[in-house]
Design a protein around this motif. Structure first.
Motif, PDB file in Angstrom:
ATOM      1  N   GLN A   1      11.499   8.060 -10.441  1.00 58.07           N
ATOM      2  CA  GLN A   1      11.504   9.092 -11.472  1.00 58.07           C
ATOM      3  C   GLN A   1      12.403   8.695 -12.633  1.00 58.07           C
ATOM      4  N   ARG A   2      13.575   8.157 -12.327  1.00 60.11           N
ATOM      5  CA  ARG A   2      14.497   7.760 -13.396  1.00 60.11           C
ATOM      6  C   ARG A   2      13.942   6.586 -14.197  1.00 60.11           C
ATOM      7  N   LEU A   3      13.127   5.778 -13.581  1.00 61.71           N
ATOM      8  CA  LEU A   3      12.530   4.634 -14.278  1.00 61.71           C
ATOM      9  C   LEU A   3      11.183   4.974 -14.897  1.00 61.71           C
ATOM     10  N   ASN A   4      10.805   6.252 -14.815  1.00 64.31           N
ATOM     11  CA  ASN A   4       9.520   6.725 -15.384  1.00 64.31           C
ATOM     12  C   ASN A   4       8.319   6.023 -14.761  1.00 64.31           C
ATOM     13  N   ILE A   5       8.420   5.758 -13.463  1.00 61.34           N
ATOM     14  CA  ILE A   5       7.294   5.194 -12.713  1.00 61.34           C
ATOM     15  C   ILE A   5       6.661   6.333 -11.919  1.00 61.34           C
ATOM     16  N   PRO A   6       5.420   6.681 -12.183  1.00 61.99           N
ATOM     17  CA  PRO A   6       4.800   7.796 -11.451  1.00 61.99           C
ATOM     18  C   PRO A   6       4.628   7.438  -9.981  1.00 61.99           C
ATOM     19  N   TYR A   7       4.795   8.433  -9.124  1.00 62.88           N
ATOM     20  CA  TYR A   7       4.661   8.194  -7.693  1.00 62.88           C
ATOM     21  C   TYR A   7       3.259   8.514  -7.206  1.00 62.88           C
ATOM     22  N   ASP A   8       2.795   9.718  -7.423  1.00 65.75           N
ATOM     23  CA  ASP A   8       1.553  10.171  -6.805  1.00 65.75           C
ATOM     24  C   ASP A   8       0.315   9.474  -7.355  1.00 65.75           C
ATOM     25  N   SER A   9       0.354   9.042  -8.605  1.00 67.44           N
ATOM     26  CA  SER A   9      -0.847   8.451  -9.201  1.00 67.44           C
ATOM     27  C   SER A   9      -0.961   6.950  -8.959  1.00 67.44           C
ATOM     28  N   LEU A  10       0.014   6.356  -8.298  1.00 67.63           N
ATOM     29  CA  LEU A  10      -0.020   4.922  -8.016  1.00 67.63           C
ATOM     30  C   LEU A  10      -0.112   4.685  -6.515  1.00 67.63           C
ATOM     31  N   SER A  11      -0.724   3.587  -6.137  1.00 70.87           N
ATOM     32  CA  SER A  11      -0.761   3.184  -4.733  1.00 70.87           C
ATOM     33  C   SER A  11       0.587   2.584  -4.359  1.00 70.87           C
ATOM     34  N   PRO A  12       0.874   2.449  -3.058  1.00 69.58           N
ATOM     35  CA  PRO A  12       2.133   1.803  -2.660  1.00 69.58           C
ATOM     36  C   PRO A  12       2.313   0.418  -3.280  1.00 69.58           C
ATOM     37  N   GLN A  13       1.234  -0.360  -3.295  1.00 69.66           N
ATOM     38  CA  GLN A  13       1.332  -1.700  -3.876  1.00 69.66           C
ATOM     39  C   GLN A  13       1.637  -1.641  -5.371  1.00 69.66           C
ATOM     40  N   GLN A  14       1.037  -0.688  -6.058  1.00 73.01           N
ATOM     41  CA  GLN A  14       1.278  -0.555  -7.491  1.00 73.01           C
ATOM     42  C   GLN A  14       2.702  -0.085  -7.778  1.00 73.01           C
ATOM     43  N   ARG A  15       3.212   0.796  -6.917  1.00 73.42           N
ATOM     44  CA  ARG A  15       4.586   1.256  -7.118  1.00 73.42           C
ATOM     45  C   ARG A  15       5.576   0.105  -6.948  1.00 73.42           C
ATOM     46  N   VAL A  16       5.368  -0.708  -5.918  1.00 70.80           N
ATOM     47  CA  VAL A  16       6.270  -1.853  -5.717  1.00 70.80           C
ATOM     48  C   VAL A  16       6.159  -2.823  -6.885  1.00 70.80           C
ATOM     49  N   GLN A  17       4.939  -3.081  -7.338  1.00 75.76           N
ATOM     50  CA  GLN A  17       4.773  -4.012  -8.455  1.00 75.76           C
ATOM     51  C   GLN A  17       5.433  -3.473  -9.714  1.00 75.76           C
ATOM     52  N   ALA A  18       5.343  -2.167  -9.916  1.00 70.30           N
ATOM     53  CA  ALA A  18       6.007  -1.577 -11.074  1.00 70.30           C
ATOM     54  C   ALA A  18       7.518  -1.775 -10.999  1.00 70.30           C
ATOM     55  N   LEU A  19       8.084  -1.649  -9.793  1.00 67.15           N
ATOM     56  CA  LEU A  19       9.513  -1.897  -9.623  1.00 67.15           C
ATOM     57  C   LEU A  19       9.864  -3.362  -9.853  1.00 67.15           C
ATOM     58  N   ILE A  20       9.006  -4.239  -9.378  1.00 63.11           N
ATOM     59  CA  ILE A  20       9.245  -5.664  -9.579  1.00 63.11           C
ATOM     60  C   ILE A  20       9.224  -6.013 -11.061  1.00 63.11           C
TER      61      ILE A  20
ATOM     62  N   ALA B   1      15.301   0.806  -0.047  1.00 64.33           N
ATOM     63  CA  ALA B   1      14.369   0.805   1.081  1.00 64.33           C
ATOM     64  C   ALA B   1      13.392   1.955   0.920  1.00 64.33           C
ATOM     65  N   SER B   2      12.199   1.786   1.449  1.00 68.34           N
ATOM     66  CA  SER B   2      11.159   2.818   1.406  1.00 68.34           C
ATOM     67  C   SER B   2      10.001   2.359   2.271  1.00 68.34           C
ATOM     68  N   GLN B   3       9.109   3.281   2.544  1.00 72.02           N
ATOM     69  CA  GLN B   3       7.899   2.908   3.278  1.00 72.02           C
ATOM     70  C   GLN B   3       7.089   1.893   2.487  1.00 72.02           C
ATOM     71  N   ASP B   4       7.068   2.051   1.156  1.00 71.72           N
ATOM     72  CA  ASP B   4       6.364   1.074   0.315  1.00 71.72           C
ATOM     73  C   ASP B   4       6.912  -0.332   0.544  1.00 71.72           C
ATOM     74  N   LEU B   5       8.240  -0.467   0.568  1.00 76.32           N
ATOM     75  CA  LEU B   5       8.847  -1.788   0.728  1.00 76.32           C
ATOM     76  C   LEU B   5       8.715  -2.312   2.149  1.00 76.32           C
ATOM     77  N   VAL B   6       8.722  -1.412   3.130  1.00 78.76           N
ATOM     78  CA  VAL B   6       8.445  -1.834   4.505  1.00 78.76           C
ATOM     79  C   VAL B   6       7.084  -2.510   4.570  1.00 78.76           C
ATOM     80  N   GLU B   7       6.085  -1.888   3.967  1.00 79.00           N
ATOM     81  CA  GLU B   7       4.734  -2.451   3.968  1.00 79.00           C
ATOM     82  C   GLU B   7       4.672  -3.729   3.139  1.00 79.00           C
ATOM     83  N   TYR B   8       5.400  -3.762   2.029  1.00 83.33           N
ATOM     84  CA  TYR B   8       5.401  -4.948   1.178  1.00 83.33           C
ATOM     85  C   TYR B   8       5.980  -6.145   1.932  1.00 83.33           C
ATOM     86  N   ASN B   9       7.097  -5.950   2.617  1.00 87.09           N
ATOM     87  CA  ASN B   9       7.678  -7.050   3.390  1.00 87.09           C
ATOM     88  C   ASN B   9       6.781  -7.454   4.553  1.00 87.09           C
ATOM     89  N   ALA B  10       6.158  -6.476   5.202  1.00 85.62           N
ATOM     90  CA  ALA B  10       5.254  -6.798   6.311  1.00 85.62           C
ATOM     91  C   ALA B  10       4.101  -7.670   5.833  1.00 85.62           C
TER      92      ALA B  10
END
Length: 562
Positions: free
Chosen positions: A274-293, A176-185
């Motif tokens: 961080q463990r998956l080497n996905i940058p947080y600050d340089s990506l938008s919330p949508q980009q972070r979720v897509q990277a996880l997907i 869960a995260s704010q990113d995923l809250v917005e993604y589900n919304a």
């Protein structure tokens, strides 16, 4: 069909009015179906209840389970042999287990064969497996194959239909995260809590479809062990009522793994990125979720096995879309009491729940001194620590294995056993303004493990109750006492599902608990010398809560690396 899938394929399919023509497994007594109950449109999307007919479907083979750590030794440490039979008991099935995160929402239905299509409906048991919301399967697991429990119910003339379900786990079901809250919304869905929404859909599937299998949708008993017990309690505290009528909570109160706030989940989310080497600050919330997907599912297992988050157990999100009143260690008892659609409960525990916090047979890296310091820092008083340690016989001169066991017993009581007992007392003696609305049956399982290949043989440990309940190990045991306990446990659980008293109810005036040891006996609470009631009462008196200590468990009893 003593173990999963040993029956023969039906010669003609069973016609289910809603689902279509279903081919199934059967012997002379029991029919068994493997059925998907919901679809998953994508990673981090809410599941959707399957409502259309299959047309014709082969239901003779289990579907995939959620990808996960495939060997508990990968979680509990290198001292454990690579076979689960060595620890918690394992029985194979005839099929290799398949893993698929989008096709894993499956269940098993086992019913008396004459029940199929009958107008005479039987009570239903729905089993929800444990595993810390991180591992496990109910529907494709020889240990929890429901066929023999159904067979026992036939022999007892208390016929039931039994359903065992699977749901999404770990980062796939509980991230869960704010990113995923917005993604589900953005998809018009409630946020996160994917695993608990899956379980809700499984229970809704049962309500809609079980009658054709001979089950009564108005007489459903939810049975859960450990995280499965929590899951049942969490459904009782949620926004959707009437999912079941009775519940059996084995080895955890509802807030055993209390829902975390969004801030707490966000911290874990950042750690995963961080463990998956996905940058947080340089990506938008949508980009972070897509990277996880886009992350291959095996990478999540790598994180679980190699990186290990600070806590390998997974928590729900505290959010009003699922919990209209926040579910906490303090609020859980009142919320369960006020759940007016559940009539009766069985609540209980194993004598040694803390084994899951002990590094199993490996001595902990912590010592008496580090444990004493941590406990004192957590609860703010060396005097409290000394009183608790004295009650649990934790002393500086204990050898490492004895220290491991004593510390684990204490932690198990803090996190599980004390909460189960307090729930029973609260429901039977509620405070003013809280209804006394449920009949409650209390038990304590003290029967030692008969699993000869396990390092825990002889210990009444966490998860052993499932080994006894489903009757699948009975033919492997030579001691009649082991079989007697399994059969008596199965009889009592089935009787409860059928609306009969399994033993004397616990009352504020007459505190009776069932003790599962060489069968089942009724014992007044104060007369049970094997249960640490006085020590647990001391924990309550001193304010030693689960919430304060839970986050420190791994720091306290990490297995040593060799």
């Amino acid at each position: 069909m003593g173990l999963l899938g040993e029956g023969e394929e039906s010669s003609t399919p069973f016609t289910h009015a809603r689902l279509g023509e279903l081919t199934y497994l059967a012997d002379d007594d029991v029919a068994q179906f493997f059925v998907p109950y919901a679809s998953v449109p994508g990673r981090y999307r809410q599941s959707a209840l399957l409502d259309a007919s299959f047309g014709r479907r082969d239901c003779t083979k289990p579907g995939p389970v959620c990808p996960q750590m495939r060997d508990m030794s990968e979680h509990f440490g290198p001292a454990i042999d690579k076979s689960m039979v060595k620890v918690f008991g394992y029985l194979p099935t005839r099929w290799e287990i398949e893993y698929d995160e989008l096709e894993c929402l499956n269940l098993t239905v086992a019913a008396p064969r004459p029940a199929l299509g009958s107008n005479s409906l039987r009570p239903v048991i729905v089993y929800i497996h444990g595993g810390g919301n991180s591992v496990g399967s109910g529907g494709h697991c020889g240990k929890t194959d429901p066929a023999n429990l159904v067979r026992l119910s036939i022999q007892e003339n208390n016929e039931v239909v039994v359903v065992a379900i699977d749901y999404r786990l770990h980062f796939l079901g509980f991230l869960a995260s704010q990113d995923l809250v917005e993604y589900n919304a953005a998809h018009g869905e409630p946020p996160c809590n994917y695993g608990v929404h899956d379980v809700r859909n499984a229970l809704l599937w049962v309500k809609k479809n079980i009658a054709a299998f001979g089950g009564d949708p108005d007489q459903v008993t939810a049975v859960g062990e450990s995280a499965g017990s929590m899951m049942i309690g969490q459904q009782m505290c949620s926004t959707v009522p009437n999912l079941f009528r009775r519940a059996i909570l084995m080895s955890s109160p509802p807030a055993g793994l209390r829902p975390y706030t969004l801030d707490a989940h966000d911290a874990r989310y950042r750690g995963l990125l961080q463990r998956l080497n996905i940058p947080y600050d340089s990506l938008s919330p949508q980009q972070r979720v897509q990277a996880l997907i886009d992350v291959p599912v095996g990478k999540f297992n790598d994180v679980l096995i190699e990186g290990r988050p600070e806590n390998p157990l997974f928590h729900c999100l505290q959010h009003p879309s699922f919990f209209p009143v926040p579910l906490t260690e303090e609020s859980q008892y009142e919320l369960i009491a006020k759940c007016d659609w559940v009539d009766e409960l069985i609540v209980g525990d194993m004598a040694f729940e803390g084994i899951i916090f002990s590094g199993l047979v490996t001595p902990p890296s912590g010592t008496y001194d580090t444990f004493h310091t941590l406990f004192t820092d957590t609860y703010g008083s060396a005097s409290t620590t000394d009183k608790v340690f004295a009650a649990y016989h934790i002393t500086p001169d204990l050898p490492p294995p004895d220290f491991t066991r004593a510390a684990a017993i204490l932690i198990g009581d803090i996190m599980i056993t004390r909460g189960q007992g307090h729930l029973v007392r609260y429901l039977t003696s509620p405070p003013p303004g809280v209804p006394k609305s449920k009949r409650v049956y209390f038990y304590h399982m003290e029967h030692p493990s008969p699993l000869r290949d396990s390092p825990l043989c002889g210990t009444p440990h966490h998860q052993l109750d499932v080994v006894f309940l489903f009757q699948n190990f009975n033919s492997t045991w030579s001691d009649p006492a082991d079989v007697r306990t399994a059969v008596e446990m199965g009889r009592r659980w089935v009787a409860f599902a059928c609306g009969r008293a399994p033993w004397a109810a616990y009352e504020s005036e007459v505190k009776i608990a069932a003790v599962l040891l060489n069968g089942v006996s009724e014992v007044p609470r104060d007369a049970d010398q094997n249960t640490r009631y006085a020590a647990m009462d001391l924990l309550t008196e001193l304010g030693v809560s689960n919430t304060k200590f839970a986050s420190h468990v791994e720091l306290t009893l990490q297995p040593t690396s060799k």
